[in-house]
Design a protein around this motif. Structure first.
Motif, PDB file in Angstrom:
ATOM      1  N   MET A  36       0.823  -1.206   0.000  1.00 53.86           N
ATOM      2  CA  MET A  36       0.000   0.000   0.000  1.00 53.86           C
ATOM      3  C   MET A  36       0.863   1.264   0.000  1.00 53.86           C
ATOM      4  SD  MET A  36      -3.025  -0.941  -0.425  1.00 53.86           S
ATOM      5  CE  MET A  36      -3.750   0.662  -0.312  1.00 53.86           C
ATOM      6  N   LEU A  37       2.034   1.222   0.622  1.00 53.82           N
ATOM      7  CA  LEU A  37       2.946   2.362   0.568  1.00 53.82           C
ATOM      8  C   LEU A  37       3.403   2.605  -0.867  1.00 53.82           C
ATOM      9  CD1 LEU A  37       4.602   4.497   2.136  1.00 53.82           C
ATOM     10  CD2 LEU A  37       6.392   2.770   2.345  1.00 53.82           C
ATOM     11  N   TRP A  38       3.738   1.532  -1.572  1.00 48.35           N
ATOM     12  CA  TRP A  38       4.135   1.680  -2.973  1.00 48.35           C
ATOM     13  C   TRP A  38       2.975   2.210  -3.812  1.00 48.35           C
ATOM     14  CZ3 TRP A  38       7.823   2.747  -5.948  1.00 48.35           C
ATOM     15  CH2 TRP A  38       7.705   2.574  -7.320  1.00 48.35           C
ATOM     16  N   GLN A  39       1.754   1.747  -3.544  1.00 46.78           N
ATOM     17  CA  GLN A  39       0.587   2.227  -4.267  1.00 46.78           C
ATOM     18  C   GLN A  39       0.315   3.708  -3.980  1.00 46.78           C
ATOM     19  OE1 GLN A  39      -1.230   0.522  -6.569  1.00 46.78           O
ATOM     20  NE2 GLN A  39       0.291  -1.063  -6.333  1.00 46.78           N
ATOM     21  N   THR A  40       0.884   4.239  -2.935  1.00 39.55           N
ATOM     22  CA  THR A  40       0.759   5.662  -2.610  1.00 39.55           C
ATOM     23  C   THR A  40       1.885   6.470  -3.234  1.00 39.55           C
ATOM     24  OG1 THR A  40      -0.242   5.060  -0.511  1.00 39.55           O
ATOM     25  CG2 THR A  40       0.588   7.303  -0.707  1.00 39.55           C
ATOM     26  N   ILE A  41       3.097   5.950  -3.164  1.00 39.08           N
ATOM     27  CA  ILE A  41       4.261   6.695  -3.665  1.00 39.08           C
ATOM     28  C   ILE A  41       4.248   6.799  -5.183  1.00 39.08           C
ATOM     29  CG2 ILE A  41       6.776   6.595  -3.865  1.00 39.08           C
ATOM     30  CD1 ILE A  41       6.832   5.517  -1.018  1.00 39.08           C
ATOM     31  N   GLU A  42       3.848   5.745  -5.850  1.00 42.49           N
ATOM     32  CA  GLU A  42       3.887   5.731  -7.317  1.00 42.49           C
ATOM     33  C   GLU A  42       3.066   6.857  -7.953  1.00 42.49           C
ATOM     34  OE1 GLU A  42       3.723   2.334 -10.738  1.00 42.49           O
ATOM     35  OE2 GLU A  42       2.283   2.186  -9.089  1.00 42.49           O
ATOM     36  N   PRO A  43       1.786   7.072  -7.584  1.00 42.35           N
ATOM     37  CA  PRO A  43       1.059   8.188  -8.197  1.00 42.35           C
ATOM     38  C   PRO A  43       1.587   9.560  -7.794  1.00 42.35           C
ATOM     39  CG  PRO A  43      -0.435   6.831  -6.883  1.00 42.35           C
ATOM     40  CD  PRO A  43       0.920   6.238  -6.777  1.00 42.35           C
ATOM     41  N   ILE A  44       2.125   9.664  -6.569  1.00 44.51           N
ATOM     42  CA  ILE A  44       2.708  10.944  -6.160  1.00 44.51           C
ATOM     43  C   ILE A  44       3.905  11.264  -7.045  1.00 44.51           C
ATOM     44  CG2 ILE A  44       3.970  12.112  -4.307  1.00 44.51           C
ATOM     45  CD1 ILE A  44       2.146  10.663  -2.324  1.00 44.51           C
ATOM     46  N   GLN A  45       4.759  10.276  -7.284  1.00 45.35           N
ATOM     47  CA  GLN A  45       5.919  10.487  -8.153  1.00 45.35           C
ATOM     48  C   GLN A  45       5.489  10.856  -9.572  1.00 45.35           C
ATOM     49  OE1 GLN A  45       8.052   6.782  -7.774  1.00 45.35           O
ATOM     50  NE2 GLN A  45       9.462   7.656  -6.267  1.00 45.35           N
ATOM     51  N   MET A  46       4.435  10.222 -10.059  1.00 37.85           N
ATOM     52  CA  MET A  46       3.955  10.507 -11.404  1.00 37.85           C
ATOM     53  C   MET A  46       3.462  11.953 -11.499  1.00 37.85           C
ATOM     54  SD  MET A  46       1.071   8.538 -13.647  1.00 37.85           S
ATOM     55  CE  MET A  46      -0.175   8.819 -12.404  1.00 37.85           C
ATOM     56  N   GLN A  47       2.702  12.414 -10.518  1.00 38.64           N
ATOM     57  CA  GLN A  47       2.190  13.780 -10.534  1.00 38.64           C
ATOM     58  C   GLN A  47       3.315  14.802 -10.390  1.00 38.64           C
ATOM     59  OE1 GLN A  47      -0.713  13.159 -11.976  1.00 38.64           O
ATOM     60  NE2 GLN A  47      -1.581  14.810 -10.761  1.00 38.64           N
ATOM     61  N   ILE A  48       4.309  14.487  -9.569  1.00 40.10           N
ATOM     62  CA  ILE A  48       5.445  15.402  -9.418  1.00 40.10           C
ATOM     63  C   ILE A  48       6.237  15.487 -10.714  1.00 40.10           C
ATOM     64  CG2 ILE A  48       7.665  15.696  -8.238  1.00 40.10           C
ATOM     65  CD1 ILE A  48       6.297  14.683  -5.699  1.00 40.10           C
ATOM     66  N   SER A  49       6.378  14.371 -11.413  1.00 40.61           N
ATOM     67  CA  SER A  49       7.102  14.404 -12.692  1.00 40.61           C
ATOM     68  C   SER A  49       6.344  15.201 -13.745  1.00 40.61           C
ATOM     69  CB  SER A  49       7.360  12.984 -13.192  1.00 40.61           C
ATOM     70  OG  SER A  49       6.159  12.382 -13.631  1.00 40.61           O
ATOM     71  N   ARG A  50       5.058  15.385 -13.563  1.00 38.98           N
ATOM     72  CA  ARG A  50       4.248  16.188 -14.497  1.00 38.98           C
ATOM     73  C   ARG A  50       4.204  17.659 -14.115  1.00 38.98           C
ATOM     74  NH1 ARG A  50      -0.818  12.052 -15.283  1.00 38.98           N
ATOM     75  NH2 ARG A  50       0.335  10.522 -16.499  1.00 38.98           N
ATOM     76  N   GLY A  51       4.905  18.037 -13.049  1.00 41.41           N
ATOM     77  CA  GLY A  51       5.018  19.444 -12.707  1.00 41.41           C
ATOM     78  C   GLY A  51       4.352  19.866 -11.416  1.00 41.41           C
ATOM     79  N   SER A  52       3.680  18.992 -10.733  1.00 42.96           N
ATOM     80  CA  SER A  52       3.060  19.341  -9.458  1.00 42.96           C
ATOM     81  C   SER A  52       4.127  19.372  -8.371  1.00 42.96           C
ATOM     82  CB  SER A  52       1.988  18.310  -9.117  1.00 42.96           C
ATOM     83  OG  SER A  52       1.349  18.645  -7.917  1.00 42.96           O
ATOM     84  N   ASP A  53       3.825  20.065  -7.277  1.00 42.53           N
ATOM     85  CA  ASP A  53       4.790  20.064  -6.176  1.00 42.53           C
ATOM     86  C   ASP A  53       4.357  19.066  -5.093  1.00 42.53           C
ATOM     87  OD1 ASP A  53       2.639  21.507  -5.301  1.00 42.53           O
ATOM     88  OD2 ASP A  53       3.809  23.028  -4.265  1.00 42.53           O
ATOM     89  N   LEU A  54       5.293  18.706  -4.257  1.00 42.70           N
ATOM     90  CA  LEU A  54       5.072  17.665  -3.252  1.00 42.70           C
ATOM     91  C   LEU A  54       3.995  18.055  -2.239  1.00 42.70           C
ATOM     92  CD1 LEU A  54       5.881  14.946  -2.058  1.00 42.70           C
ATOM     93  CD2 LEU A  54       7.653  16.134  -0.767  1.00 42.70           C
ATOM     94  N   ILE A  55       4.010  19.289  -1.787  1.00 42.77           N
ATOM     95  CA  ILE A  55       3.035  19.717  -0.783  1.00 42.77           C
ATOM     96  C   ILE A  55       1.621  19.624  -1.331  1.00 42.77           C
ATOM     97  CG2 ILE A  55       2.260  21.684   0.607  1.00 42.77           C
ATOM     98  CD1 ILE A  55       4.808  20.342   1.623  1.00 42.77           C
ATOM     99  N   LEU A  93       0.555  15.981  -1.333  1.00 42.88           N
ATOM    100  CA  LEU A  93       0.340  15.400  -0.006  1.00 42.88           C
ATOM    101  C   LEU A  93      -0.885  15.967   0.697  1.00 42.88           C
ATOM    102  CD1 LEU A  93       3.951  15.183   1.436  1.00 42.88           C
ATOM    103  CD2 LEU A  93       2.555  13.349   0.483  1.00 42.88           C
ATOM    104  N   LEU A  94      -1.197  17.234   0.456  1.00 38.98           N
ATOM    105  CA  LEU A  94      -2.225  17.891   1.248  1.00 38.98           C
ATOM    106  C   LEU A  94      -3.506  18.238   0.498  1.00 38.98           C
ATOM    107  CD1 LEU A  94       0.046  20.253   3.341  1.00 38.98           C
ATOM    108  CD2 LEU A  94      -0.950  18.069   4.001  1.00 38.98           C
ATOM    109  N   ASN A  95      -3.589  17.972  -0.771  1.00 42.29           N
ATOM    110  CA  ASN A  95      -4.786  18.337  -1.519  1.00 42.29           C
ATOM    111  C   ASN A  95      -5.301  17.169  -2.321  1.00 42.29           C
ATOM    112  OD1 ASN A  95      -6.831  19.868  -2.542  1.00 42.29           O
ATOM    113  ND2 ASN A  95      -5.564  20.925  -4.040  1.00 42.29           N
ATOM    114  N   PRO A  96      -6.094  16.286  -1.826  1.00 44.53           N
ATOM    115  CA  PRO A  96      -6.598  16.118  -0.467  1.00 44.53           C
ATOM    116  C   PRO A  96      -5.540  15.426   0.400  1.00 44.53           C
ATOM    117  CG  PRO A  96      -7.501  14.396  -1.836  1.00 44.53           C
ATOM    118  CD  PRO A  96      -6.671  15.294  -2.736  1.00 44.53           C
ATOM    119  N   PRO A  97      -5.720  15.432   1.702  1.00 43.93           N
ATOM    120  CA  PRO A  97      -4.686  14.896   2.600  1.00 43.93           C
ATOM    121  C   PRO A  97      -4.648  13.367   2.680  1.00 43.93           C
ATOM    122  CG  PRO A  97      -6.518  15.736   3.864  1.00 43.93           C
ATOM    123  CD  PRO A  97      -6.792  16.089   2.433  1.00 43.93           C
ATOM    124  N   THR A  98      -5.353  12.681   1.807  1.00 45.65           N
ATOM    125  CA  THR A  98      -5.356  11.219   1.870  1.00 45.65           C
ATOM    126  C   THR A  98      -3.980  10.634   1.580  1.00 45.65           C
ATOM    127  OG1 THR A  98      -6.151  11.131  -0.407  1.00 45.65           O
ATOM    128  CG2 THR A  98      -7.795  10.959   1.335  1.00 45.65           C
TER     129      THR A  98
END
Length: 121
Positions: free
Chosen positions: A18-37, A40-45
């Motif tokens: 489940m940690l990997w299932q969380t990190i993978e989409p975050i990394q994908m969105q960051i590579s598309r130009g989004s920032d980490l905060i 993580l916080l929009n939404p906080p899930t």
């Protein structure tokens, strides 16, 4: 003691997946130009998933090593994970976003129950 260690190992494996299932989409969105905060916080899930799975992994490692505190860390992580799943379902989020969590949250609560109620020797 073997049951506690086995429960800890199963908890580690599920939480790590489940940690990997969380990190993978975050990394994908960051590579598309989004920032980490924002991720993580929009939404906080995402933040809740990271915290809960990290707690469960640490708790499982402590249980696997037969050290005190592992059961309570696993329980805290599973409770946060279950609360997050309930919040997602209750807020009307699409079921594809929380269906895996809805299946795994009760399983993780059972694993944490085994760790809490099984005596450490």
């Amino acid at each position: 003691m073997l049951i506690r260690r086995l429960a800890g190992l199963v908890g580690i494996c599920v939480a790590a997946w489940m940690l990997w299932q969380t990190i993978e989409p975050i990394q994908m969105q960051i590579s598309r130009g989004s920032d980490l905060i924002t991720e993580l916080l929009n939404p906080p899930t995402s933040l809740m998933r990271l915290v809960s799975t990290a707690l469960m992994i640490v708790g499982g490692l402590l249980a696997l090593a037969a050290l005190p505190g592992g059961a309570w860390l696993m329980t805290a992580g599973a409770a946060v994970f279950a609360a997050m799943t309930g919040a997602m379902a209750g807020s009307g989020a699409d079921s594809s976003l929380w269906s895996d969590e809805a299946v795994l949250a009760p399983f993780l609560l059972v694993i944490s129950g085994v760790l809490v109620f099984r005596h450490r020797k």
